[in-house]
Design an enzyme around this catalytic site. Structure first.
Site, short mmCIF file in Angstrom:
data_model
loop_
_atom_site.label_atom_id
_atom_site.label_comp_id
_atom_site.label_asym_id
_atom_site.label_seq_id
_atom_site.Cartn_x
_atom_site.Cartn_y
_atom_site.Cartn_z
N LYS A 169 16.70 7.66 -22.98
CA LYS A 169 18.02 7.94 -22.40
C LYS A 169 18.85 8.67 -23.46
O LYS A 169 18.86 8.28 -24.63
CB LYS A 169 18.70 6.64 -21.97
N GLU A 177 22.60 -8.19 -7.33
CA GLU A 177 23.86 -8.79 -6.87
C GLU A 177 23.60 -9.99 -5.95
O GLU A 177 24.28 -11.01 -6.04
CB GLU A 177 24.70 -7.74 -6.15
N ARG A 224 26.58 -5.49 -1.42
CA ARG A 224 25.14 -5.71 -1.33
C ARG A 224 24.81 -7.21 -1.19
O ARG A 224 23.71 -7.57 -0.81
CB ARG A 224 24.47 -5.12 -2.58
C1 TPP Z 1 23.78 -1.83 -6.60
C2 TPP Z 1 24.24 -1.27 -7.92
N1 TPP Z 1 24.52 -2.12 -8.93
C3 TPP Z 1 24.93 -1.63 -10.12
C4 TPP Z 1 25.08 -0.28 -10.31
C5 TPP Z 1 25.61 0.24 -11.61
N2 TPP Z 1 24.61 1.04 -12.33
C6 TPP Z 1 24.62 2.35 -12.32
S1 TPP Z 1 23.41 3.03 -13.20
C7 TPP Z 1 22.85 1.48 -13.66
C8 TPP Z 1 21.69 1.32 -14.56
C9 TPP Z 1 20.51 2.04 -13.98
O1 TPP Z 1 19.46 1.89 -14.92
P1 TPP Z 1 18.09 2.59 -14.60
O2 TPP Z 1 17.69 2.36 -13.21
O3 TPP Z 1 17.13 2.11 -15.65
O4 TPP Z 1 18.38 4.14 -14.75
P2 TPP Z 1 18.75 4.94 -16.09
O5 TPP Z 1 20.26 4.91 -16.20
O6 TPP Z 1 18.07 4.26 -17.23
O7 TPP Z 1 18.22 6.32 -15.85
C10 TPP Z 1 23.64 0.51 -13.08
C11 TPP Z 1 23.43 -0.95 -13.29
C12 TPP Z 1 24.78 0.57 -9.22
N3 TPP Z 1 24.92 1.91 -9.32
N4 TPP Z 1 24.35 0.04 -8.05
#
Ligand code: TPP
Ligand code: DXP
Ligand code: MG
Length: 589
Positions: free
Chosen positions: A246, A334, A362
């Site tokens: 990342k 969630e 959710r």
């Molecule tokens: C249902 C939900 N919960 C929390 C989030 C907040 N959120 C946005 S990106 C993220 C992390 C995503 O991590 P990953 O899937 O590993 O993708 P990366 O950012 O590493 O590419 C979170 C928790 C969200 N977008 N949707």
């Protein structure tokens, strides 16, 4: 603009190039993203991490005919730049500009609207089944999902289904070992072992009937292209595990991945964050929550804190650092977070379950079925309630007052300011007979001297902020500070009273009777949808008691609100300072 990228306006242009050009394009695309986000802000780290993967996907697959779905979509800046939006990318997340997430009505290359995590596999599978039913056996269906997002229940539900469908679906796991904060859980451990080569048990993806390949280096564009070209020939469910970093390509973003998930402005050359002097600013609501729960938990050992993957965003990270045995990041989960809290409450613990308002959508059934129906005293702290700004329609926390108000047993509170937030948290941990939802906005409050001694709040009581003679403004939550400013700045303030109602449920009925008997005109003000929200509650009260007062409802209208600054959106919805001033003047005229 760099030479190669300047000639690429769509994947059709990209696919005319030789593979040997792809590393140069990756470098130029990375520079382009850094250049824009450094000043226009946005989600940086995730997009930098998938530059090679993005190019390879559009190079190998015949997009948009081959369907590509990005999970969450915060990593899709390279996708947008390569798909006819390079020249408008500087409007990303700006009012009337392009969205920060893929959106169907923005481009045919955005096959599915995203923003909430863990939806991509379900969507791609739906598309794949449709193609099969339509006898289209050549179309590819690709879901790119991150290591934190694939851990969410919905993603597993989709994998479970996909594994028994004879469909042409490719799930690409973008594994960078981090969400916004470090990924958590047994799946994280499994993936770490797979990458280390020490994983003993069977491959769980193969166990779900996917043809698994990888892990491969997601920054080796030739390896990614070659593997994607091979996978094109596999017509059954397949799973590609790529390993990325990342923030790849900007040292600070690689070294500070949490901060550079959404860093704000930074120097595009040095990567250094643009300094902000916050010493004389009021605190962020999230920090008031974060510091206060630590203060309370130190005195009350029954207090536990829960966050679904947002330790930094919610500021539960402070409790996780100071009292780690009672603070839990459960990952993007969630539904699990809510029912975990319910289980804890059955054993006498006092769970503060912190979930962004929009993400609590959710876990709606868990709130009803596992908490309210059993009347378990869970304390929901709904951060990012109200309009949140540049994240836009997928992230505005504007439905919570409406979707929670209809649930029996649930108390609903919205603090006017930081002191009220602290006091309701203090009150809740004294022990309530019911669950409570406390909703507060993204960003800063208004009080510099917020750390006042705790005072217990009487449940169901509103407060008169200012007396008046002709109009009563009933506000709920922090949006009420806008009205305080209006009344301080205008000459008609003696004619306008303001009441901070504090509770949407239970309403302060004695106070409402007093108000409806004294004032002909009532104005309700909320940073939430009017339909079903606080205004509806007041309207129901008036109708129930045969009051015929004129009521003006100020809040979010019945449509989805796009992205922009909070001020722009408040103005567009008629709940800004100027809009409220104009409304009062028009009523008094
Ligand atoms: C249902 C939900 N919960 C929390 C989030 C907040 N959120 C946005 S990106 C993220 C992390 C995503 O991590 P990953 O899937 O590993 O993708 P990366 O950012 O590493 O590419 C979170 C928790 C969200 N977008 N949707
Ligand atoms: C992409 C995503 O869902 C999160 O990064 C979200 O944008 C965080 O919002 P805040 O910036 O309000 O914490
Ligand atoms: Mg990740």
């Amino acid at each position: 603009m760099n030479k190669l990228l300047s000639d690429i306006n769509s994947p059709i242009d990209l696919r005319k190039l030789s593979k040997e050009d792809l590393p140069k394009i990756a470098q130029e695309l990375r520079e382009f993203i850094i250049d824009i986000v450094a000043t226009k802000e946005g989600h940086l780290g995730a997009s930098l991490g998938v530059v090679e993967l993005t190019i390879a996907l559009h190079y190998v697959f015949n997009t948009p005919k081959d369907l590509l779905v990005w999970d969450v979509g915060h990593q899709a800046y390279g996708h947008k730049i390569l798909t006819e939006r390079k020249d408008v990318f500087h409007t990303n997340r700006r009012r009337n500009g392009i969205s920060g997430f893929p959106k169907r009505d923005e481009s045919e290359y955005d096959t599915f609207g995203v923003g909430h995590s863990s939806t991509a596999i379900s969507a791609a599978l739906g598309m794949a089944i449709a193609s099969k039913l339509q006898k289209n056996f050549t179309k590819q269906h690709i879901a790119v999902v991150g290591d934190a997002s694939i851990a969410s229940g919905m993603a597993f539900e989709a994998m479970n289904h996909a594994g028994v469908t004879d469909t042409n679906i490719l799930v690409i796991l973008n594994d960078n070992a981090i969400g916004i904060d470090p990924s958590v859980g047994a799946l994280k451990m499994y993936l770490t072992n797979v990458k280390k080569g020490t994983q003993k048990q069977d491959n769980i993806f193969e166990a779900l009937n996917f043809e698994y390949s990888g892990p491969i280096d997601g920054h080796d564009i030739f390896a990614v292209v070659a593997e994607l070209e091979r996978l094109k020939t596999v017509k059954s469910p397949k799973f590609l595990h790529v390993i990325t970093t990342k923030g790849k390509g900007l040292k600070q973003a690689e070294d500070n991945q949490v901060t550079y998930h959404a860093p704000g402005k930074f120097d595009k050359v040095t990567g250094e964050l643009t300094p902000k002097d916050t010493t004389h600013l009021p605190p962020k609501f999230q920090d008031v929550f974060g510091y206060t729960i630590v203060e309370l938990a130190k005195e009350n050992e029954k207090i536990v804190g829960i966050t679904p993957a947002m330790p930094t965003g919610s500021s539960l990270k402070y409790m996780m650092e100071e009292i780690p045995e009672r603070a839990f990041d459960v990952g993007i989960a969630e539904q699990h977070a809510v029912t975990l809290a319910a289980g804890m409450a059955t054993q006498g613990l006092i769970p503060f379950c912190n979930v962004y308002s929009t993400f609590l959508q959710r876990a709606y059934d868990q709130v009803i079925h596992d908490v309210a129906l059993q009347n378990l005293p869970v304390i929901f702290c709904l951060d990012r309630a109200g309009l949140v700004g540049e994240d836009g329609a997928t992230h505005h926390g504007v439905f919570d007052l409406a979707y929670l108000r209809c649930i029996p047993n649930l108390i609903i509170f919205a603090p006017l300011d930081e002191v009220a937030l602290r006091n309701i948290m203090y009150t809740a941990q004294l022990g309530l007979k019911h669950p409570i939802a406390i909703r507060y906005p993204r960003g800063r409050g208004v009080l510099l001297d917020w750390k006042q001694p705790f005072q217990k709040i009487e449940i169901g009581k509103g407060n008169c902020i200012q007396e008046g003679t002709e109009i009563a403004v009933l506000s709920i939550g922090a949006i009420g500070t806008i009205m305080i400013d209006v009344l301080q700045e205008t000459t008609f303030s003696t004619k306008v009273a303001q009441y901070d109602m504090q509770f949407v449920k239970p309403l302060d009925e004695p106070l409402l009777h007093e108000i409806f008997e004294k004032f002909d005109t009532i104005v309700t003000l909320e940073d939430g949808v009017i339909k079903g929200g606080f205004g509806s509650a007041i309207s129901e009260f008036a109708s129930q008691h045969n009051y015929s007062n004129r009521i003006h409802f100020c809040g979010i209208p019945d449509r989805f609100i796009e992205h922009g600054t909070v001020e722009e959106l408040h103005s567009a919805c008629g709940i800004s300072k100027n809009a409220m001033k104009e409304l009062l003047i028009s009523i008094l005229r």
